[in-house]
Design a protein around this motif. Sequence first.
Motif, mmCIF file in Angstrom:
data_model
loop_
_atom_site.group_PDB
_atom_site.id
_atom_site.type_symbol
_atom_site.label_atom_id
_atom_site.label_comp_id
_atom_site.label_asym_id
_atom_site.label_seq_id
_atom_site.Cartn_x
_atom_site.Cartn_y
_atom_site.Cartn_z
ATOM 1 N N UNK A 100 0.841 -1.200 0.000
ATOM 2 C CA UNK A 100 0.000 0.000 0.000
ATOM 3 C C UNK A 100 0.878 1.254 0.000
ATOM 4 N N UNK A 101 0.470 2.254 -0.777
ATOM 5 C CA UNK A 101 1.190 3.519 -0.838
ATOM 6 C C UNK A 101 0.231 4.670 -0.531
ATOM 7 N N UNK A 102 0.795 5.845 -0.321
ATOM 8 C CA UNK A 102 -0.017 7.023 -0.028
ATOM 9 C C UNK A 102 0.512 7.766 1.174
ATOM 10 N N UNK A 103 -0.328 8.592 1.725
ATOM 11 C CA UNK A 103 0.081 9.371 2.880
ATOM 12 C C UNK A 103 -0.974 10.384 3.254
ATOM 13 N N UNK A 104 -0.687 11.112 4.320
ATOM 14 C CA UNK A 104 -1.597 12.142 4.815
ATOM 15 C C UNK A 104 -0.858 13.472 4.815
ATOM 16 N N UNK A 105 -1.516 14.508 4.302
ATOM 17 C CA UNK A 105 -0.938 15.839 4.255
ATOM 18 C C UNK A 105 -1.556 16.758 5.291
ATOM 19 N N UNK A 106 -1.427 18.051 5.061
ATOM 20 C CA UNK A 106 -1.984 19.033 5.994
ATOM 21 C C UNK A 106 -3.505 19.095 5.898
ATOM 22 N N UNK A 107 -4.021 18.859 4.700
ATOM 23 C CA UNK A 107 -5.468 18.974 4.512
ATOM 24 C C UNK A 107 -6.092 17.754 3.859
ATOM 25 N N UNK A 108 -5.274 16.860 3.317
ATOM 26 C CA UNK A 108 -5.834 15.755 2.561
ATOM 27 C C UNK A 108 -5.159 14.426 2.830
ATOM 28 N N UNK A 109 -5.738 13.370 2.212
ATOM 29 C CA UNK A 109 -5.216 12.016 2.348
ATOM 30 C C UNK A 109 -5.237 11.349 0.975
ATOM 31 N N UNK A 110 -4.216 10.547 0.684
ATOM 32 C CA UNK A 110 -4.129 9.811 -0.570
ATOM 33 C C UNK A 110 -3.850 8.345 -0.262
ATOM 34 N N UNK A 111 -4.545 7.452 -0.966
ATOM 35 C CA UNK A 111 -4.358 6.008 -0.802
ATOM 36 C C UNK A 111 -4.192 5.392 -2.184
ATOM 37 N N UNK A 112 -3.162 4.564 -2.347
ATOM 38 C CA UNK A 112 -2.896 3.880 -3.613
ATOM 39 C C UNK A 112 -2.779 2.382 -3.340
ATOM 40 N N UNK A 113 -3.755 1.635 -3.838
ATOM 41 C CA UNK A 113 -3.786 0.185 -3.618
ATOM 42 C C UNK A 113 -3.356 -0.598 -4.853
ATOM 43 N N UNK A 114 -2.770 0.070 -5.828
ATOM 44 C CA UNK A 114 -2.456 -0.565 -7.112
ATOM 45 C C UNK A 114 -1.544 -1.778 -6.967
ATOM 46 N N UNK A 115 -0.593 -1.723 -6.051
ATOM 47 C CA UNK A 115 0.417 -2.787 -5.941
ATOM 48 C C UNK A 115 0.214 -3.675 -4.716
ATOM 49 N N UNK A 116 -0.950 -3.586 -4.111
ATOM 50 C CA UNK A 116 -1.226 -4.414 -2.925
ATOM 51 C C UNK A 116 -1.503 -5.854 -3.352
ATOM 52 N N UNK A 117 -0.888 -6.791 -2.647
ATOM 53 C CA UNK A 117 -1.068 -8.207 -2.960
ATOM 54 C C UNK A 117 -1.302 -9.001 -1.678
#
Length: 303
Positions: A100-117
């Motif tokens: 899983x990739x992504x992170x949390x910023x000052x105002x937002x959140x991003x999630x990337x599940x493209x490579x999750x196995x």
Amino acid sequence: MNPQIGDLSEDGYWVLTAEGWQPSEKQIQALNQGASPHTESNSQQVAMVTLTPDVKETQSTIRMKYIFSGAIAFTLVLLLFGMYLDSWTTVDEDAEEIGMKGGIGLTGVTVDCSEVTGTDSETGESNKDLCKFYGGLSTGEFPVSQVLVANTVGELVEDVPNEMSGNLDTMCASYKELNEVLDDSEIADDIGKCEDRLTAGSTAITFFWLSFISALVTLSVVLATANKYEIPYSNEVEKFGILSSAILALFGLALWLVLRPQSSDTGLGSAFYLTLLCIVLLSALAALQFIRPKAVGEVVLFE
């Protein structure tokens, strides 16, 4: 009074141009009438006498002001990126292990599940489906009401994209709504962390915007004076404007570090280090404004 472009020297034989002191019409006429030109050594001596520190300042200060302006503009662009990238903190170690990739910023959140196995050992669910469930709930891809009626996680996230982004307000609201139904202590803990992130982010971004405005005012004054506009107290504005920008940005970063939820599982992301670099650059520019070196050889760094 500093010489201006178009001014003649006292003997009338030199005229100040954008390229420096050049032979005037008077000198050209004298040479045409048979006057002897200076030798190379005499010319160098005349140049050394004519190019006083004030003249050298006139020729080089404008160029350096534009360079200084460019440095401020570059730093402000980096600051904007740092403020709005969702990578102030990274995902936790368990999430990284499954891809899983992504992170949390000052105002937002991003999630990337493209490579999750893989498959979760406790629930037997696909790790990718669980990742999309977390991302969809955090970014508002599906309402909490759908969680209650879905038979399986796979059914719930079937139409959820692999890459998702949203804001922290939505994330906190989803956790609160889910907790009202399930009344789970872990969810309640997530709500507290989410609210801490929201407070830290909103506080930091307020200081960063104040820093941005202060640097932008300084940039405007530097460009105005470079174009020969008379700005009252321009030197003071340049000095203390960029210094205030550096201090405000530093306060914003420090408050975020204090107010954010502390966790040993997550690390600091690229946006944090990018903003830290901006603060270092702003501090260096402020230091240069207060040092203000005079002529070094034939180059004047600042007036």
